[in-house]
Write an enzyme that holds these catalytic residues in place. Structure first.
Site, PDB file in Angstrom:
ATOM      1  N   ASP A 121       0.807  -1.219   0.000  1.00 51.56           N
ATOM      2  CA  ASP A 121       0.000   0.000   0.000  1.00 51.56           C
ATOM      3  C   ASP A 121       0.841   1.271   0.000  1.00 51.56           C
ATOM      4  O   ASP A 121       0.430   2.282  -0.566  1.00 51.56           O
ATOM      5  CB  ASP A 121      -1.005   0.001   1.153  1.00 51.56           C
ATOM      6  CG  ASP A 121      -0.400  -0.342   2.505  1.00 51.56           C
ATOM      7  OD1 ASP A 121       0.839  -0.438   2.617  1.00 51.56           O
ATOM      8  OD2 ASP A 121      -1.179  -0.525   3.460  1.00 51.56           O
ATOM      9  N   ASP A 128       3.290   0.864  13.061  1.00 54.96           N
ATOM     10  CA  ASP A 128       2.581  -0.418  13.061  1.00 54.96           C
ATOM     11  C   ASP A 128       3.241  -1.522  13.874  1.00 54.96           C
ATOM     12  O   ASP A 128       2.547  -2.272  14.531  1.00 54.96           O
ATOM     13  CB  ASP A 128       2.372  -0.936  11.633  1.00 54.96           C
ATOM     14  CG  ASP A 128       1.289  -0.179  10.895  1.00 54.96           C
ATOM     15  OD1 ASP A 128       0.716   0.759  11.467  1.00 54.96           O
ATOM     16  OD2 ASP A 128       1.027  -0.505   9.731  1.00 54.96           O
TER      17      ASP A 128
END
Length: 887
Positions: A72, A482
């Site tokens: 992404d 993350d």
């Protein structure tokens, strides 16, 4: 777990690139010359292996072992079967086009497997200032050409796991289709992706948005047209495929078909409604179009789902859901058929966060299903698989969950699922953290357990917020989005675990005590729990501190030079300071909330801060700050600054915006006065590393624009001259978050990226004499032998490997190999060597680390190049003045 894909870093990035600053009074400018020179560096990743969402995996169905993965925000990758690794394909994307590191779709040409296409663009809202583009390659991603689009694409937008939006006609490969977001419709190219035009008669541009109330434009964008699938059986070679299906983000009108090569379109009659069709996969052998449905666009959300099969010959729809919709708490997305056994179909419950994702398999076209795991007696479960994460042990997250959860998890956000079209035993699937795969999948059907392992080596997808390289202990500490961050004791190996206790979802800042590097502090974001942690063993083990009232996010943190006190500027409240390890905190005065904080690297009671054009100094351990009278600094907050180790009050500041003050500043009096370096047009990071041989000042590193060129620069003479140390093949998009040199290894630099992990570079200039220039060619002697092999060739291009062997009795300490191309070939990119070429004459030389070649040993390098006419091999090679045998 890991439901947010690095939006904090993206928002900071957007602020840095988009937020303008009004003009300010110019600071004093030093009269310095800036030399932009080439220096040879080798570039690698500090290995993490994965670390982000992989929404797409694409196998070429005409050539065995040719596969691609899209990420992404971290570019695209090609599978290398010989090493079972991935190689990055979009490292050449530069600063101005940073959004093109987001890949919303990828297509591999079935007619000409050398061709591959990427739909690039990260955001459709204002966070990405540029439009999307179609990147096309005729050499499997070794080089690219670009077709700009008149609209944006969203590789990191909601709905990015649906697809593929980009497709090549399997019969007439000059025809491509692209499904666009934001109401821009369906687009077509008839010249192999060079030009594009909208298919104006396509009837539906989509209407689904994740959150209409979102004023940022992130969740309120129309997800548009989400996949294109060709029925290759309805075409012949060289002629456009007659039938194709298109998926639209519209719960009532999700699937359309054309039976006349796109001339007309109609809604597929009898289709289910109330859900979004995430994927449409066609089994041409049996005439079945399979569709995976969810009530939401994903990749995080989705509470209900269905699977359907459409008979293309009869128009019959069959609900083949493996679970009744009333019993689902997830949507379906990942979808694949076994091209060797087309009655075998598999699907994923992509949004089943708890207790785990689920994978379903049918060997009778969806009539019956089995699951990857089942409950025996709740909460106990039986798995059809075993998981081996020894190559990426951090995938356990250091967790010890209670049943029915397990660690490592089978996955989450599992929207990519593909069975190798040539090997029924091999399957890969993407998760929010890695690519998993198996090579004994058919054991599922025999009742034996199949083995799942990470199949992700070479694919690095972390977003980097901060970096530190202490003078002792581990060479690298990282703050990541993350997955928190890592302590790298060996850059070539995956660390055993990320930072834990606590395990931040995103680490925003970290620091170590300069004279006591075993003391380390980090801050970050966590849904519930503390936002600060400390280590007394160089980051190997951690313990949580105590948050002061009001903290909502990590912010920035600084450790005093001796590790006895800390200053923290968290989100949600003002700047605080503490002695000891944060059991109690006191408010700092004289400095605004949200300031960036750093420490002096010599004086343990001196700390610095910056906010909105003002520089602040504390000399009492962070209790009180005083604003400097200096003017001319950047007025915004897109600034990074650091104090130089070993010299009190020596501070460097980088940052700004194109419409205001922007560049690099230096202070030698603790921020009281500043000198702006002339010639450094823009700078966004600053870091320090080991001084060059004979230099009296540490080496400077920056991500900057100097001499009109954007790149990574190094100075060994206090900023008087600069050397660009990267090249156009190694730009990695946006590199503005952090940079640091290594205090122990001259020339080594660690670079942050926004999706390609931590890049580190080593210089061919082992000693570093001066700010620019290159080493003179070595003077090798002795007998030699050369093997020249063309490993791959395509129209107008080729790849070659060269092995140079020392057949003499003494070692070389450097080498320089010359040859002449017989057919006018030209090298475009080389690795494991540096080169010059004049006409057809080429000289390749060592790059520092591979200069020593023992007697009887050899060294290898490779390159890609162009050719016309013929691509003959060179027939003569010289090592310096010595002719080499050709083998």
């Amino acid at each position: 777990m890991r439901r947010t894909r690095i939006l904090t870093a993206v928002l900071a990035l957007a602020a840095g690139l988009l937020a303008g600053s009004p003009p300010v009074v110019a600071a004093e400018r030093a009269e310095r010359s800036v030399a932009v020179a080439a220096d040879t560096y080798s570039w690698k990743n500090a290995r993490i292996d994965g670390g982000g969402f992989v929404p797409g995996i694409v196998f070429n169905r005409k050539e065995r072992n040719l596969a691609y993965a899209r990420t992404d925000i971290g570019g695209a990758y090609r599978w290398v079967e010989s090493s079972k690794t991935w190689t990055p394909l979009l490292d050449s994307v530069g600063w101005d086009d940073w959004g093109h590191t987001g890949v919303v779709s990828l297509a591999s040409d079935l007619v000409d497997p050398d061709k591959v296409y990427v739909a690039a663009g990260t955001y459709t809202n204002s966070w990405d200032p540029g439009n999307g583009a179609i990147l096309r390659s005729s050499d499997r991603g070794a080089s690219w050409q670009k077709a700009n689009l008149p609209f944006k694409l969203g590789g990191n937008m909601p709905g990015r796991g649906m697809g593929e939006r980009l497709a090549v006609d399997p019969n007439r490969n000059s025809v491509l289709y692209l499904g666009a977001p934001s109401g821009k419709g369906l687009w077509r190219s008839t010249d192999s992706g060079v030009t594009w035009s909208q298919v104006t008669n396509f009837p539906n541009v989509g209407n689904y948005v994740a959150d209409p109330s979102d004023t940022s434009g992130y969740s309120s964008d129309n997800q548009g047209i989400v996949w294109v699938t060709f029925d290759e059986s309805t075409g012949t070679s060289g002629n456009a495929t007659r039938t194709l299906y298109v998926g639209v983000a519209d719960k009532d009108n999700a699937v359309y078909r054309s039976t006349d090569a796109g001339a007309t379109w109609s809604r597929l009659a009898g289709q289910p409604t109330g859900h979004l069709a995430h994927k449409g996969v066609l089994d041409t052998a049996n005439g079945h179009l399979y569709l995976s449905y969810s009530d939401k666009g994903g990749p995080y959300d989705g509470g209900k789902g269905q699977l359907w099969r459409y008979a293309t010959a009869t128009g019959t729809w069959t609900d083949i859901s493996p679970v009744a919709e009333a019993d689902t708490h997830y949507g379906f997305s990942g979808l694949t058929v076994d091209r060797q056994d087309p009655g075998t179909v598999m699907a994923t419950a992509y949004s089943s966060w708890w207790p785990d994702t689920q994978i379903f398999r049918s060997t009778d076209s969806g009539a019956t299903w089995t699951r990857a795991w089942d409950y025996t007696s709740y909460p106990n479960r039986a798995n059809r698989y075993t998981m081996d994460v020894s190559s990426s042990p951090w995938l356990t997250w250091g967790a010890n969950p209670s049943p029915p959860e397990q660690t490592p998890k089978l996955g989450w956000m599992t929207e990519a699922l593909e069975i190798d079209p040539f090997d029924s035993n091999r399957m890969m699937y993407g998760t929010g953290a890695t690519i998993y795969g198996t090579e004994n999948l058919r054991d599922w059907d025999s009742g034996s357990q199949f083995t799942i392992r990470p199949m992700v080596r070479g694919l690095e997808e972390t977003a980097v917020n901060d970096l530190a390289s202490p003078p002792s202990g581990a060479p690298l500490l990282s703050a990541l989005g993350d997955i928190g961050g890592f302590r790298h004791t060996d850059l070539t190996k995956v660390p055993s675990m990320m930072f834990t206790q606590p395990n931040f979802t995103t680490t925003t800042s970290l620091d170590f005590a300069e004279s006591n590097p075993d003391t380390v502090v980090r801050v970050g974001n966590l849904d519930s729990g503390p936002h600060i942690a400390f280590s007394t063993d160089n980051g190997a083990n951690w313990f949580a501190g105590t948050d002061p009232s009001g903290v909502s996010g990590g912010g920035t943190v600084a450790a005093s030079s001796d590790g006895g006190r800390f200053v923290w500027s968290p989100e949600g409240t003002g700047v605080r300071y503490t002695t000891g390890f944060g059991s109690t905190w006191s408010a700092s005065s004289g400095i605004p909330s949200g300031a960036i904080v750093e420490s002096d690297r010599v004086d343990p009671r001196t700390f610095y801060g910056f906010k909105s054009g003002k520089f602040y100094v504390s000399t009492d351990g962070g209790a009180t700050f005083t604003a400097s009278n200096a003017t001319g600094l950047p007025s915004g907050d897109s600034v990074r600054f650091k104090a130089l180790p070993g010299v009190k009050g020596d501070v460097w500041l980088a940052g700004g915006a194109p419409d205001g003050a922007y560049g690099l500043w230096h202070s030698t009096d603790g921020g009281a006065t500043w000198t702006k370096l002339s010639g450094v047009e823009q700078a966004d990071t600053i870091g320090f590393g080991k001084a060059a041989t004979g230099a009296s000042y540490q080496t400077l590193y920056t991500s900057a624009k100097i001499g009109g060129v954007r790149g990574i620069f190094r100075s060994t003479d206090k900023g008087a001259t600069w050397t660009r140390i990267n090249d156009d093949a190694h730009r990695w998009g946006w590199t503005g978050a952090a940079i640091t040199g290594d205090p122990r290894v001259y020339g080594r630099v660690y670079i942050s990226t926004n999706g390609r992990g931590v890049i580190y570079g080593d210089s061919s200039d082992a000693g570093g004499g001066g700010g620019g220039g290159t080493d003179p060619d070595p003077e090798p002697t002795g007998p030699c032998a050369v093997t020249y092999k063309i490993t791959h060739e395509w129209p107008g291009g080729f790849q070659a490997d060269v092995r140079l062997s020392n057949t003499g009795a003494t070692a070389w300490t450097g080498w320089s190999l010359g040859w002449t191309f017989p057919g006018g070939q030209s090298i475009s990119q080389i690795w494991n060597a540096a080169h010059t070429q004049t006409g057809s004459a080429v000289t390749a030389r060592n790059i520092g680390w591979n200069g020593t070649v023992a007697a009887g040993a050899s060294v290898s390098f490779g390159f890609t190049g162009s050719w016309s006419g013929t691509n003959g091999k060179p027939t003569a090679f010289k090592l310096g003045d010595q002719s080499c045998a050709v083998t």
